[in-house]
Design a protein around this motif. Sequence first.
Motif, short mmCIF file in Angstrom:
data_model
loop_
_atom_site.label_atom_id
_atom_site.label_comp_id
_atom_site.label_asym_id
_atom_site.label_seq_id
_atom_site.Cartn_x
_atom_site.Cartn_y
_atom_site.Cartn_z
N GLU A 167 0.88 -1.00 -0.11
CA GLU A 167 -0.04 0.18 0.19
C GLU A 167 1.12 1.25 -0.03
O GLU A 167 0.61 2.26 -0.82
CB GLU A 167 -0.80 -0.03 1.33
N TYR A 168 1.92 1.17 0.73
CA TYR A 168 3.06 2.40 0.83
C TYR A 168 3.54 2.51 -0.65
O TYR A 168 3.71 3.74 -0.87
CB TYR A 168 3.98 2.15 2.03
N LEU A 169 4.13 1.42 -1.28
CA LEU A 169 4.72 1.60 -2.39
C LEU A 169 3.68 2.03 -3.61
O LEU A 169 3.96 2.77 -4.47
CB LEU A 169 5.19 0.22 -3.02
N TYR A 170 2.54 1.80 -3.55
CA TYR A 170 1.36 2.46 -4.34
C TYR A 170 1.48 3.71 -4.41
O TYR A 170 1.05 4.37 -5.13
CB TYR A 170 0.09 1.52 -4.02
N SER A 171 1.19 4.31 -2.89
CA SER A 171 1.30 5.59 -2.68
C SER A 171 2.50 6.28 -3.32
O SER A 171 2.35 7.50 -3.66
CB SER A 171 1.01 6.02 -0.97
N ILE A 215 5.03 3.00 -7.02
CA ILE A 215 6.02 2.08 -7.09
C ILE A 215 5.71 0.68 -7.28
O ILE A 215 4.69 0.47 -6.51
CB ILE A 215 7.31 2.23 -5.96
N VAL A 216 6.10 -0.22 -8.17
CA VAL A 216 5.92 -1.79 -8.40
C VAL A 216 7.14 -2.23 -7.86
O VAL A 216 8.12 -2.15 -8.39
CB VAL A 216 5.21 -2.19 -9.48
N HIS A 217 7.08 -3.15 -6.97
CA HIS A 217 8.24 -3.89 -6.42
C HIS A 217 8.79 -4.82 -7.57
O HIS A 217 9.87 -4.94 -7.70
CB HIS A 217 7.86 -4.63 -5.09
N CYS A 218 7.88 -5.53 -8.23
CA CYS A 218 8.02 -6.67 -9.26
C CYS A 218 8.81 -7.73 -9.03
O CYS A 218 9.09 -8.72 -9.68
CB CYS A 218 8.80 -5.99 -10.32
N ASP A 219 9.24 -8.09 -7.65
CA ASP A 219 10.10 -9.38 -7.34
C ASP A 219 10.06 -9.69 -6.05
O ASP A 219 10.66 -9.98 -5.06
CB ASP A 219 11.67 -8.95 -7.48
N LEU A 220 8.38 -9.72 -5.66
CA LEU A 220 7.84 -10.13 -4.40
C LEU A 220 7.97 -11.68 -4.12
O LEU A 220 7.11 -12.45 -4.73
CB LEU A 220 6.59 -9.83 -4.15
N HIS A 221 9.04 -12.16 -3.63
CA HIS A 221 8.99 -14.05 -2.97
C HIS A 221 9.70 -14.00 -2.03
O HIS A 221 10.46 -13.09 -1.34
CB HIS A 221 9.61 -14.58 -4.48
N LYS A 246 9.71 -0.77 -10.38
CA LYS A 246 9.46 -0.06 -11.34
C LYS A 246 8.90 1.40 -10.94
O LYS A 246 7.83 1.04 -9.95
CB LYS A 246 8.42 -0.59 -12.62
N ILE A 247 9.21 2.67 -11.11
CA ILE A 247 8.79 3.77 -10.79
C ILE A 247 7.79 4.40 -11.92
O ILE A 247 8.34 4.30 -13.06
CB ILE A 247 10.06 4.96 -10.74
N ILE A 248 6.65 4.48 -11.92
CA ILE A 248 5.76 4.91 -12.85
C ILE A 248 5.28 6.25 -12.60
O ILE A 248 4.42 6.55 -11.60
CB ILE A 248 4.43 3.91 -13.08
N GLU A 249 6.09 7.26 -13.28
CA GLU A 249 5.79 8.40 -12.95
C GLU A 249 4.52 8.92 -13.30
O GLU A 249 3.89 10.14 -12.60
CB GLU A 249 6.95 9.51 -14.14
N LYS A 250 3.74 8.71 -14.35
CA LYS A 250 2.23 9.22 -14.81
C LYS A 250 1.30 8.76 -13.68
O LYS A 250 0.15 9.12 -14.03
CB LYS A 250 2.00 9.01 -16.22
N GLY A 251 1.38 7.90 -12.94
CA GLY A 251 0.34 7.30 -12.34
C GLY A 251 0.04 6.01 -12.58
O GLY A 251 0.41 5.56 -13.84
#
Length: 459
Positions: A121-125, A128-134, A155-160
């Motif tokens: 939830e914090y990364l969403y705010s 940011i997408v972690h992409c490697d959750l294991h 990944k940092i998605i600048e546009k939301g």
Amino acid sequence: MNCIQKSDFEIGNRIGLGTYGEIFRVKEKKTGLIYAMKIMNKELVSLYKHEHILKREKELLIKLDHQNIIKYTCSFQDQKNYYFVTELCPKGELSYAIRKYGSIGYKLSRLIISEILVVLEYLYSQTIVHCDLHPENILFSESGHIKLCDFGKAKIIEKGFNNACSKKIQTSEEYIAPETLKEGIVQPESDLWSLGCLIYQMFCGKTLFRSSNEFITYQKILKGEIHYPKYFPSQAKDLVSKLLVTNPDQRIGAKGNFKAIKNHKFFEGVDFTNLASIEPPKINAYLPAFQHSKKKTERKERKLQEYMTIRDNERAKAKKERQHIILKEMAQYEGIEPERVQLLRDQKRKIKYSKYLKTNELITQMGLVYMKRGLFPRKRQLVLTDEPRFLFFDLKKGVKKAEINWSKNIKCDILNKKLLTIITVYTLNFFLQQRKKQSKKKISFRGLFKTITKMEKCF
């Protein structure tokens, strides 16, 4: 803290392995504080062309500030290596705990999943997408709470998140979301898929989409094949089934709706605002899974015991047979000199034609010949024994085709190194009787032997 060089630290034990190097427990000489240092080989990083990954991880860890995300301390480099210093999580990885205990207890699993959910939830705010959750990227701190690490693939998605996504596959193969496989994209819902896979693994002790190769794994992911064991907790099963939906928009918590996940029955009674104040339970196995694994192990041990009993019986039977053969052989060779007995045994072991010989008969010479009896010569194995007698064998079938016993009537002429002529009285009575009806002349048999190889002296 200003990091200058490697000599500022006292290098301790190795505590882990990374993609490009090793992770060590280190102590800063000035302050005495303990950290984790990741030492990465420059040549290896350059070979993979992953300098941008190290840069991205550093930037993200400096930017991110959360109690369940590992704290960045400093980084530096020398001619051979890159050095990355972070806080130390002394209780190791979640993957190690799963391997050790086979599964994770219900209460601790729920706390770990709750803390991961808060981190996502914090990364969403932060878009940011972690992409490697294991499990390898989830560490236990000194207090027992989790710390998420390894942001190199994030990944940092600048546009939301409304219309943006990243077009590069980075996730570990057994945790890749279907949309990543189909379209090569990652989005926040991809982390929710990985979370569902992680929950399954924590209760079962094994990965959900495991297989012998990547292709089969990817096929299972695309089909959404999920098989729950009987002991899988019902509330966790319902949560996993809602997270592992192939359509990302229909996944629980999609588009940042983390409230929907928090309100699920699995998290009933969990206070998400005060997770840090909860004392984590001791790490132990999820009991139903442990009992199932224990029964499975007992079944394997029972089958192994049965198999070993059968093998022991077979060995005892084979031993008796060998003893019987030895006693029989000793009776056969009784009265023969020991040296000759050894030659007879060697002959029986090495030469396949020995079974056509008598007990006390040794081969003196043997070689390949062309046997001409009539118009057409045939290739045969010629064997001369100390009986003495000549034996002829079929090379392909290994059976005896003819035999000439030594007698006064036999005559051998060695014409040269390759030609041998044997003259003898024909010994087949049937043909003699047929011939006697027609003529009373004495019939002789002439065989022409042309040696292909030199006659080998055997014994």
